[in-house]
Design a protein around this motif. Sequence first.
Motif, PDB file in Angstrom:
ATOM      1  N   LEU A 275      -1.358  -5.272   1.458  1.00 10.40           N
ATOM      2  CA  LEU A 275      -2.073  -4.456   2.278  1.00 10.40           C
ATOM      3  C   LEU A 275      -2.827  -3.503   1.293  1.00 10.40           C
ATOM      4  O   LEU A 275      -2.268  -2.514   0.907  1.00 10.40           O
TER       5      LEU A 275
ATOM      6  N   TRP B 299      -6.146  -2.527  12.387  1.00  8.11           N
ATOM      7  CA  TRP B 299      -5.482  -2.900  10.930  1.00  8.11           C
ATOM      8  C   TRP B 299      -4.017  -3.346  11.554  1.00  8.11           C
ATOM      9  O   TRP B 299      -3.573  -4.218  10.869  1.00  8.11           O
TER      10      TRP B 299
ATOM     11  N   LEU C  52      -2.085  -7.127  10.921  1.00  7.65           N
ATOM     12  CA  LEU C  52      -0.874  -6.984  10.251  1.00  7.65           C
ATOM     13  C   LEU C  52       0.157  -7.571  11.071  1.00  7.65           C
ATOM     14  O   LEU C  52       1.008  -8.460  10.713  1.00  7.65           O
TER      15      LEU C  52
ATOM     16  N   ALA D 180       1.888  -2.599  -0.156  1.00  9.03           N
ATOM     17  CA  ALA D 180       0.735  -1.759   0.490  1.00  9.03           C
ATOM     18  C   ALA D 180       0.440  -0.515  -0.649  1.00  9.03           C
ATOM     19  O   ALA D 180       1.162  -0.388  -1.416  1.00  9.03           O
TER      20      ALA D 180
ATOM     21  N   GLY E 289      -2.974   1.291   2.686  1.00 12.90           N
ATOM     22  CA  GLY E 289      -1.970   0.155   3.332  1.00 12.90           C
ATOM     23  C   GLY E 289      -0.673   0.790   3.666  1.00 12.90           C
ATOM     24  O   GLY E 289       0.135   0.447   4.491  1.00 12.90           O
TER      25      GLY E 289
END
Length: 180
Positions: free
Chosen positions: A9, A46, A50, A65, A69
Amino acid sequence: MTFSQILLLPGWQNSDPAHWQSRWEAIYGDRRVEQHDWMRPLRGDWSARLEEEIIASPVPVALVAHSLGCILVAAWAAHSSHTAKVRAALLVAPGDLERDDLRQMIPGWAPIVRRPMPFPALMVAADNDPYCAAERSREMARDWGATYIDAGARGHINSESGLGEWTEGRKLLTDLLKEN
Protein backbone atom coordinates in the motif's frame (compact mmCIF):
# COMPACT_ATOMS: atom_id res chain seq x y z
CA MET A 1 3.89 -20.31 8.57
CA THR A 2 0.54 -19.95 6.81
CA PHE A 3 0.86 -18.69 3.27
CA SER A 4 -0.19 -15.08 2.77
CA GLN A 5 -0.41 -12.68 -0.10
CA ILE A 6 1.57 -9.52 0.60
CA LEU A 7 -0.36 -6.41 -0.39
CA LEU A 8 1.75 -3.27 -0.82
CA LEU A 9 0.00 0.00 0.00
CA PRO A 10 2.07 2.94 -1.26
CA GLY A 11 1.41 6.47 -0.14
CA TRP A 12 0.56 9.64 -2.01
CA GLN A 13 2.06 9.72 -5.55
CA ASN A 14 2.80 5.96 -5.42
CA SER A 15 6.20 4.37 -4.78
CA ASP A 16 8.83 5.12 -7.43
CA PRO A 17 11.03 2.34 -8.94
CA ALA A 18 13.83 2.92 -6.38
CA HIS A 19 11.45 2.68 -3.39
CA TRP A 20 11.76 -0.47 -1.26
CA GLN A 21 8.08 -1.31 -1.94
CA SER A 22 8.72 -1.35 -5.70
CA ARG A 23 11.79 -3.47 -5.14
CA TRP A 24 9.82 -5.93 -2.98
CA GLU A 25 7.22 -6.16 -5.74
CA ALA A 26 9.96 -6.99 -8.29
CA ILE A 27 12.00 -9.32 -6.07
CA TYR A 28 9.34 -11.16 -4.07
CA GLY A 29 6.25 -10.82 -6.26
CA ASP A 30 4.30 -8.83 -3.67
CA ARG A 31 1.12 -7.28 -5.03
CA ARG A 32 0.75 -3.49 -5.20
CA VAL A 33 -2.78 -2.24 -4.59
CA GLU A 34 -3.18 0.11 -7.55
CA GLN A 35 -5.22 3.22 -6.93
CA HIS A 36 -7.29 5.12 -9.49
CA ASP A 37 -5.64 8.45 -8.69
CA TRP A 38 -2.25 8.62 -6.98
CA MET A 39 -2.08 12.42 -7.13
CA ARG A 40 -5.51 13.28 -5.67
CA PRO A 41 -6.22 10.44 -3.25
CA LEU A 42 -9.75 10.09 -1.94
CA ARG A 43 -10.06 8.10 1.28
CA GLY A 44 -13.28 6.38 0.23
CA ASP A 45 -11.90 5.37 -3.18
CA TRP A 46 -8.65 4.09 -1.72
CA SER A 47 -10.50 2.14 0.98
CA ALA A 48 -12.79 0.60 -1.65
CA ARG A 49 -9.78 -0.55 -3.72
CA LEU A 50 -8.18 -2.12 -0.65
CA GLU A 51 -11.46 -3.85 0.21
CA GLU A 52 -11.71 -5.25 -3.35
CA GLU A 53 -8.17 -6.64 -3.22
CA ILE A 54 -8.68 -8.27 0.17
CA ILE A 55 -11.98 -9.84 -0.82
CA ALA A 56 -10.46 -11.12 -4.08
CA SER A 57 -7.47 -12.76 -2.38
CA PRO A 58 -7.87 -16.54 -2.12
CA VAL A 59 -5.53 -16.58 0.90
CA PRO A 60 -5.05 -14.40 3.98
CA VAL A 61 -3.18 -11.17 3.36
CA ALA A 62 -0.44 -9.18 5.03
CA LEU A 63 -0.56 -5.42 4.54
CA VAL A 64 2.66 -3.49 3.97
CA ALA A 65 1.84 0.21 4.07
CA HIS A 66 3.98 3.30 3.60
CA SER A 67 3.06 6.89 4.54
CA LEU A 68 -0.53 7.61 3.46
CA GLY A 69 -0.93 3.84 3.10
CA CYS A 70 -0.71 3.58 6.91
CA ILE A 71 -3.54 6.08 7.31
CA LEU A 72 -5.49 4.06 4.73
CA VAL A 73 -5.09 0.84 6.75
CA ALA A 74 -6.45 2.54 9.88
CA ALA A 75 -9.43 4.01 8.00
CA TRP A 76 -10.20 0.76 6.18
CA ALA A 77 -9.90 -1.40 9.31
CA ALA A 78 -12.39 0.79 11.18
CA HIS A 79 -15.11 0.13 8.59
CA SER A 80 -14.48 -3.22 6.89
CA SER A 81 -16.18 -6.48 7.74
CA HIS A 82 -13.25 -8.37 6.15
CA THR A 83 -10.49 -7.59 8.65
CA ALA A 84 -10.25 -11.27 9.64
CA LYS A 85 -8.49 -11.92 6.30
CA VAL A 86 -5.56 -9.77 7.44
CA ARG A 87 -2.85 -11.70 9.29
CA ALA A 88 -0.78 -8.65 10.15
CA ALA A 89 0.24 -5.19 8.99
CA LEU A 90 3.67 -3.57 8.66
CA LEU A 91 3.13 0.18 8.87
CA VAL A 92 6.08 2.30 7.75
CA ALA A 93 6.52 6.06 8.17
CA PRO A 94 2.92 7.25 8.55
CA GLY A 95 2.23 10.75 7.30
CA ASP A 96 0.64 13.18 9.74
CA LEU A 97 -2.41 14.22 7.73
CA GLU A 98 -3.62 16.32 10.64
CA ARG A 99 -0.71 18.72 10.12
CA ASP A 100 -1.95 21.91 8.42
CA ASP A 101 0.43 21.74 5.44
CA LEU A 102 -0.31 18.08 4.69
CA ARG A 103 -4.05 18.43 5.30
CA GLN A 104 -4.11 21.11 2.57
CA MET A 105 -2.04 19.04 0.12
CA ILE A 106 -4.04 15.85 0.73
CA PRO A 107 -7.54 16.90 1.85
CA GLY A 108 -10.17 14.51 3.18
CA TRP A 109 -7.94 12.26 5.28
CA ALA A 110 -8.13 14.12 8.59
CA PRO A 111 -8.95 13.31 11.23
CA ILE A 112 -6.80 10.20 11.27
CA VAL A 113 -8.73 7.16 12.50
CA ARG A 114 -7.31 6.31 15.94
CA ARG A 115 -8.88 2.93 16.78
CA PRO A 116 -7.00 -0.25 17.65
CA MET A 117 -6.51 -2.41 14.59
CA PRO A 118 -8.17 -5.82 14.77
CA PHE A 119 -4.99 -7.60 13.64
CA PRO A 120 -1.34 -7.51 14.77
CA ALA A 121 0.54 -4.46 13.56
CA LEU A 122 4.13 -3.26 13.66
CA MET A 123 5.06 0.36 12.96
CA VAL A 124 8.51 1.48 11.84
CA ALA A 125 9.16 5.22 11.87
CA ALA A 126 12.19 7.49 11.82
CA ASP A 127 12.97 10.12 14.41
CA ASN A 128 13.59 12.69 11.65
CA ASP A 129 10.68 12.07 9.26
CA PRO A 130 9.80 15.38 7.56
CA TYR A 131 6.15 14.32 7.23
CA CYS A 132 5.52 13.15 10.78
CA ALA A 133 7.15 14.02 14.08
CA ALA A 134 8.41 11.01 16.03
CA GLU A 135 6.00 11.71 18.90
CA ARG A 136 3.03 11.72 16.48
CA SER A 137 4.16 8.37 15.03
CA ARG A 138 4.38 6.93 18.53
CA GLU A 139 0.88 8.24 19.34
CA MET A 140 -0.54 6.62 16.21
CA ALA A 141 1.17 3.32 17.00
CA ARG A 142 -0.21 3.40 20.53
CA ASP A 143 -3.74 4.25 19.36
CA TRP A 144 -3.64 1.55 16.69
CA GLY A 145 -2.26 -1.06 19.08
CA ALA A 146 0.88 -1.43 16.97
CA THR A 147 4.34 -2.26 18.27
CA TYR A 148 6.64 0.70 17.58
CA ILE A 149 10.17 0.46 16.23
CA ASP A 150 12.32 3.60 16.06
CA ALA A 151 14.28 3.45 12.80
CA GLY A 152 16.62 6.26 13.85
CA ALA A 153 17.55 8.96 11.34
CA ARG A 154 16.07 7.43 8.18
CA GLY A 155 13.88 10.32 7.01
CA HIS A 156 10.63 9.19 5.40
CA ILE A 157 11.96 5.63 4.90
CA ASN A 158 11.58 5.95 1.14
CA SER A 159 13.87 6.07 -1.92
CA GLU A 160 15.60 9.19 -0.61
CA SER A 161 16.58 7.22 2.51
CA GLY A 162 18.89 5.06 0.37
CA LEU A 163 17.62 1.76 1.77
CA GLY A 164 17.76 -0.23 -1.46
CA GLU A 165 15.56 -3.27 -1.06
CA TRP A 166 15.46 -2.63 2.73
CA THR A 167 16.32 -6.17 3.87
CA GLU A 168 15.89 -5.08 7.51
CA GLY A 169 12.24 -4.24 6.79
CA ARG A 170 11.70 -7.52 4.99
CA LYS A 171 13.05 -9.39 8.01
CA LEU A 172 10.65 -7.45 10.26
CA LEU A 173 7.77 -8.53 7.99
CA THR A 174 8.94 -12.15 7.93
CA ASP A 175 9.22 -12.23 11.73
CA LEU A 176 5.81 -10.59 12.12
CA LEU A 177 4.23 -13.25 9.93
CA LYS A 178 6.03 -16.08 11.79
CA GLU A 179 4.48 -14.81 15.02
CA ASN A 180 0.97 -14.43 13.55
